[in-house]
Design a protein around this motif. Structure first.
Motif, short mmCIF file in Angstrom:
data_model
loop_
_atom_site.label_atom_id
_atom_site.label_comp_id
_atom_site.label_asym_id
_atom_site.label_seq_id
_atom_site.Cartn_x
_atom_site.Cartn_y
_atom_site.Cartn_z
N ASP A 63 0.60 -1.15 -0.28
CA ASP A 63 -0.30 -0.29 -0.05
C ASP A 63 1.51 0.94 0.32
N TYR A 64 1.55 1.89 -0.91
CA TYR A 64 1.80 2.34 -1.20
C TYR A 64 1.25 4.13 -1.36
N GLU A 65 0.13 4.28 -1.77
CA GLU A 65 -1.24 5.32 -0.98
C GLU A 65 -1.21 5.86 0.08
N THR A 66 -1.63 4.86 1.16
CA THR A 66 -2.05 5.63 2.31
C THR A 66 -1.58 5.31 3.39
N GLY A 67 -0.97 4.15 3.03
CA GLY A 67 0.36 3.60 4.17
C GLY A 67 2.04 3.32 4.29
#
Length: 112
Positions: free
Chosen positions: A86-90
């Motif tokens: 998860d590179y976008e939110t975490g």
């Protein structure tokens, strides 16, 4: 604010050596992949992730790895539990259960 002038101002040539990428941890490889876009280092990071059984999903633009053997396998997809980055939110690895990985979204042009 800028970095002090005594800090390195250009990448070390050692990062052109593929053997260096074999020594890097998964988080470092993900960082290079997402923040050195369009570079030889991004290619080397992707190649090393693939060696570690990570697969890039073109639709979701992130990396998946089997958490266990797929429950269903067909000519078009496999379905089961996966770990994904998860590179976008975490900026972390998460588990996705009952995920259908359609092979048409598998990036497979990069050989390892």
């Amino acid at each position: 604010p800028a970095a002090p002038s005594c800090y390195p101002s250009s990448p070390s040539p050692i990062f052109d050596n593929p053997a260096v990428f074999e020594k890097l941890g998964t988080d470092a490889l993900f960082f290079i992949f997402y923040y050195a876009q369009g570079t030889y280092q991004q290619y080397l990071a992707a190649r090393e992730l693939k060696k570690q059984s990570w697969r890039y999903h073109k639709k979701y633009m992130t990396w998946f790895q089997r958490h266990e053997e797929p429950k269903v396998t067909t000519d078009d997809y496999e379905q089961g539990t996966y770990v994904y980055f998860d590179y976008e939110t975490g900026w972390c690895q998460r588990i996705k259960s009952d995920f259908r990985f359609e092979y048409s979204f598998l990036e497979d042009s990069l050989s390892v």
